[in-house]
Write a protein that holds these residues in place. Structure first.
Motif, PDB file in Angstrom:
ATOM      1  N   LYS A 297       0.830  -1.209   0.000  1.00  0.00           N
ATOM      2  CA  LYS A 297       0.000   0.000   0.000  1.00  0.00           C
ATOM      3  C   LYS A 297       0.865   1.261   0.000  1.00  0.00           C
ATOM      4  CE  LYS A 297      -4.306   0.201   2.207  1.00  0.00           C
ATOM      5  NZ  LYS A 297      -5.111   0.211   3.431  1.00  0.00           N
ATOM      6  N   GLU A 298       1.902   1.249   0.800  1.00  0.00           N
ATOM      7  CA  GLU A 298       2.848   2.371   0.898  1.00  0.00           C
ATOM      8  C   GLU A 298       3.476   2.667  -0.466  1.00  0.00           C
ATOM      9  OE1 GLU A 298       6.753   2.888   3.696  1.00  0.00           O
ATOM     10  OE2 GLU A 298       6.496   0.927   2.744  1.00  0.00           O
ATOM     11  N   LEU A 299       3.896   1.631  -1.154  1.00  0.00           N
ATOM     12  CA  LEU A 299       4.543   1.792  -2.453  1.00  0.00           C
ATOM     13  C   LEU A 299       3.564   2.279  -3.512  1.00  0.00           C
ATOM     14  CD1 LEU A 299       6.700  -1.472  -2.439  1.00  0.00           C
ATOM     15  CD2 LEU A 299       7.361   0.826  -1.722  1.00  0.00           C
ATOM     16  N   MET A 300       2.371   1.694  -3.541  1.00  0.00           N
ATOM     17  CA  MET A 300       1.374   2.057  -4.548  1.00  0.00           C
ATOM     18  C   MET A 300       0.883   3.497  -4.363  1.00  0.00           C
ATOM     19  SD  MET A 300       0.974  -0.369  -6.777  1.00  0.00           S
ATOM     20  CE  MET A 300       2.718  -0.181  -6.814  1.00  0.00           C
ATOM     21  N   ILE A 301       0.661   3.900  -3.124  1.00  0.00           N
ATOM     22  CA  ILE A 301       0.208   5.268  -2.851  1.00  0.00           C
ATOM     23  C   ILE A 301       1.292   6.265  -3.269  1.00  0.00           C
ATOM     24  CG2 ILE A 301      -0.333   6.926  -1.013  1.00  0.00           C
ATOM     25  CD1 ILE A 301      -1.792   4.617   0.441  1.00  0.00           C
ATOM     26  N   THR A 302       2.525   5.962  -2.909  1.00  0.00           N
ATOM     27  CA  THR A 302       3.638   6.840  -3.263  1.00  0.00           C
ATOM     28  C   THR A 302       3.775   6.970  -4.772  1.00  0.00           C
ATOM     29  OG1 THR A 302       4.825   6.277  -1.233  1.00  0.00           O
ATOM     30  CG2 THR A 302       6.123   7.239  -3.013  1.00  0.00           C
ATOM     31  N   LEU A 303       3.776   5.854  -5.460  1.00  0.00           N
ATOM     32  CA  LEU A 303       3.929   5.875  -6.913  1.00  0.00           C
ATOM     33  C   LEU A 303       2.746   6.580  -7.582  1.00  0.00           C
ATOM     34  CD1 LEU A 303       5.983   5.038  -9.003  1.00  0.00           C
ATOM     35  CD2 LEU A 303       4.762   2.882  -9.276  1.00  0.00           C
ATOM     36  N   ALA A 304       1.551   6.344  -7.090  1.00  0.00           N
ATOM     37  CA  ALA A 304       0.356   7.004  -7.652  1.00  0.00           C
ATOM     38  C   ALA A 304       0.435   8.518  -7.465  1.00  0.00           C
ATOM     39  CB  ALA A 304      -0.908   6.447  -7.000  1.00  0.00           C
ATOM     40  N   LEU A 305       0.850   8.965  -6.283  1.00  0.00           N
ATOM     41  CA  LEU A 305       0.960  10.407  -6.031  1.00  0.00           C
ATOM     42  C   LEU A 305       2.034  11.045  -6.924  1.00  0.00           C
ATOM     43  CD1 LEU A 305       0.599  10.537  -2.137  1.00  0.00           C
ATOM     44  CD2 LEU A 305      -1.055  11.341  -3.856  1.00  0.00           C
ATOM     45  N   CYS A 306       3.136  10.348  -7.100  1.00  0.00           N
ATOM     46  CA  CYS A 306       4.206  10.861  -7.971  1.00  0.00           C
ATOM     47  C   CYS A 306       3.732  10.955  -9.412  1.00  0.00           C
ATOM     48  CB  CYS A 306       5.450   9.971  -7.879  1.00  0.00           C
ATOM     49  SG  CYS A 306       6.306  10.076  -6.298  1.00  0.00           S
ATOM     50  N   CYS A 307       3.050   9.933  -9.880  1.00  0.00           N
ATOM     51  CA  CYS A 307       2.544   9.915 -11.253  1.00  0.00           C
ATOM     52  C   CYS A 307       1.485  11.007 -11.442  1.00  0.00           C
ATOM     53  CB  CYS A 307       1.968   8.539 -11.571  1.00  0.00           C
ATOM     54  SG  CYS A 307       1.440   8.355 -13.284  1.00  0.00           S
ATOM     55  N   LEU A 308       0.634  11.181 -10.452  1.00  0.00           N
ATOM     56  CA  LEU A 308      -0.391  12.231 -10.502  1.00  0.00           C
ATOM     57  C   LEU A 308       0.257  13.616 -10.561  1.00  0.00           C
ATOM     58  CD1 LEU A 308      -3.426  12.872 -10.374  1.00  0.00           C
ATOM     59  CD2 LEU A 308      -3.200  12.959  -7.890  1.00  0.00           C
ATOM     60  N   TYR A 309       1.295  13.826  -9.742  1.00  0.00           N
ATOM     61  CA  TYR A 309       1.966  15.130  -9.751  1.00  0.00           C
ATOM     62  C   TYR A 309       2.690  15.346 -11.085  1.00  0.00           C
ATOM     63  CZ  TYR A 309       4.136  19.365  -8.092  1.00  0.00           C
ATOM     64  OH  TYR A 309       4.510  20.678  -7.957  1.00  0.00           O
ATOM     65  N   ALA A 310       3.315  14.301 -11.615  1.00  0.00           N
ATOM     66  CA  ALA A 310       3.999  14.408 -12.916  1.00  0.00           C
ATOM     67  C   ALA A 310       2.988  14.746 -14.007  1.00  0.00           C
ATOM     68  CB  ALA A 310       4.733  13.111 -13.237  1.00  0.00           C
ATOM     69  N   SER A 311       1.820  14.128 -13.961  1.00  0.00           N
ATOM     70  CA  SER A 311       0.775  14.397 -14.956  1.00  0.00           C
ATOM     71  C   SER A 311       0.282  15.833 -14.851  1.00  0.00           C
ATOM     72  CB  SER A 311      -0.407  13.433 -14.766  1.00  0.00           C
ATOM     73  OG  SER A 311       0.011  12.106 -14.936  1.00  0.00           O
ATOM     74  N   SER A 312       0.052  16.292 -13.631  1.00  0.00           N
ATOM     75  CA  SER A 312      -0.416  17.672 -13.449  1.00  0.00           C
ATOM     76  C   SER A 312       0.667  18.670 -13.861  1.00  0.00           C
ATOM     77  CB  SER A 312      -0.853  17.908 -12.001  1.00  0.00           C
ATOM     78  OG  SER A 312       0.257  17.921 -11.120  1.00  0.00           O
ATOM     79  N   ASP A 313       1.922  18.305 -13.650  1.00  0.00           N
ATOM     80  CA  ASP A 313       3.047  19.161 -14.047  1.00  0.00           C
ATOM     81  C   ASP A 313       3.088  19.312 -15.568  1.00  0.00           C
ATOM     82  OD1 ASP A 313       5.473  20.645 -13.562  1.00  0.00           O
ATOM     83  OD2 ASP A 313       6.594  18.877 -14.198  1.00  0.00           O
ATOM     84  N   GLU A 314       2.923  18.209 -16.282  1.00  0.00           N
ATOM     85  CA  GLU A 314       2.929  18.260 -17.749  1.00  0.00           C
ATOM     86  C   GLU A 314       1.703  19.006 -18.273  1.00  0.00           C
ATOM     87  OE1 GLU A 314       5.473  17.402 -19.833  1.00  0.00           O
ATOM     88  OE2 GLU A 314       6.535  17.083 -17.946  1.00  0.00           O
ATOM     89  N   LEU A 315       0.562  18.829 -17.636  1.00  0.00           N
ATOM     90  CA  LEU A 315      -0.636  19.575 -18.014  1.00  0.00           C
ATOM     91  C   LEU A 315      -0.399  21.074 -17.819  1.00  0.00           C
ATOM     92  CD1 LEU A 315      -3.607  19.473 -18.908  1.00  0.00           C
ATOM     93  CD2 LEU A 315      -4.226  19.313 -16.485  1.00  0.00           C
ATOM     94  N   HIS A 316       0.210  21.418 -16.715  1.00  0.00           N
ATOM     95  CA  HIS A 316       0.551  22.819 -16.425  1.00  0.00           C
ATOM     96  C   HIS A 316       1.446  23.400 -17.516  1.00  0.00           C
ATOM     97  CE1 HIS A 316       3.741  25.346 -14.318  1.00  0.00           C
ATOM     98  NE2 HIS A 316       2.730  26.158 -14.435  1.00  0.00           N
ATOM     99  N   GLN A 317       2.412  22.612 -17.989  1.00  0.00           N
ATOM    100  CA  GLN A 317       3.361  23.101 -18.989  1.00  0.00           C
ATOM    101  C   GLN A 317       2.705  23.416 -20.336  1.00  0.00           C
ATOM    102  OE1 GLN A 317       7.188  21.109 -19.340  1.00  0.00           O
ATOM    103  NE2 GLN A 317       6.934  20.340 -17.252  1.00  0.00           N
ATOM    104  N   ILE A 318       1.557  22.820 -20.609  1.00  0.00           N
ATOM    105  CA  ILE A 318       0.835  23.118 -21.851  1.00  0.00           C
ATOM    106  C   ILE A 318       0.503  24.608 -21.921  1.00  0.00           C
ATOM    107  CG2 ILE A 318      -1.366  22.775 -23.067  1.00  0.00           C
ATOM    108  CD1 ILE A 318      -1.287  19.854 -22.103  1.00  0.00           C
ATOM    109  N   TYR A 319       0.277  25.226 -20.772  1.00  0.00           N
ATOM    110  CA  TYR A 319      -0.127  26.623 -20.708  1.00  0.00           C
ATOM    111  C   TYR A 319       1.046  27.589 -20.542  1.00  0.00           C
ATOM    112  CZ  TYR A 319      -4.577  24.335 -20.242  1.00  0.00           C
ATOM    113  OH  TYR A 319      -5.673  23.541 -20.466  1.00  0.00           O
TER     114      TYR A 319
END
Length: 154
Positions: free
Chosen positions: A96-118
């Protein structure tokens, strides 16, 4: 108190990532170029060789993408370490610890790339999300490897 400090460090790191992503294409490119030029000049200074304008231009052309992608990987490697450190403070362990961490990192990376579009001169790239996620996964693996060694050594 330790939990709060860990959260503050994590938030500051996330703000730093956001700040770098907010730089326009020219500004971001000149940062990479500056790092490469400094490194090349230092290398040639140490070796005693001449630095020509042509050598600098070739180095910038050759290493620009490598520097940028390495920066992505490393900033998310650290993000993975920091998020895992915060998750650990809440006694979430195991898979659970690993999956939550990886999911949060992937979510932040996705939001970061979305942000860069603008951001002018920047783009959002799925391959950068993948690279960032692998950086985070590497950070998680490093953290868990050292944690196991520390626990066994006690």
């Amino acid at each position: 108190m330790k939990k709060i400090i860990n959260i503050i460090i994590l938030i500051l790191w996330m703000i730093m990532i956001f700040f770098f992503s907010s730089q326009g294409g020219k500004e971001s490119g000149s940062l990479s170029t500056g790092i490469i030029e400094y490194t090349v000049k230092t290398y040639y200074g140490v070796t005693g060789a001449d630095v020509t304008k042509e050598k600098l231009e070739n180095a910038v052309t050759s290493f620009s993408k490598v520097i940028r992608k390495t920066a992505h990987f490393l900033e998310y490697l650290v993000l993975g370490l920091l998020i895992l450190n915060v998750i650990k403070d809440y006694r979430i362990i195991g898979y659970k610890e690993l999956m939550i961490t990886l999911a949060l990192c992937c979510l932040y990376a996705s939001s970061d790339e979305l942000h860069q579009i603008y951001v002018p001169g920047r783009s959002g790239e799925v391959k950068d999300v993948i690279l960032d996620t692998f950086g985070s996964l590497t950070g998680i693996i490093i953290y868990k490897s050292f944690r196991k060694k520390t626990i066994r050594g006690s």
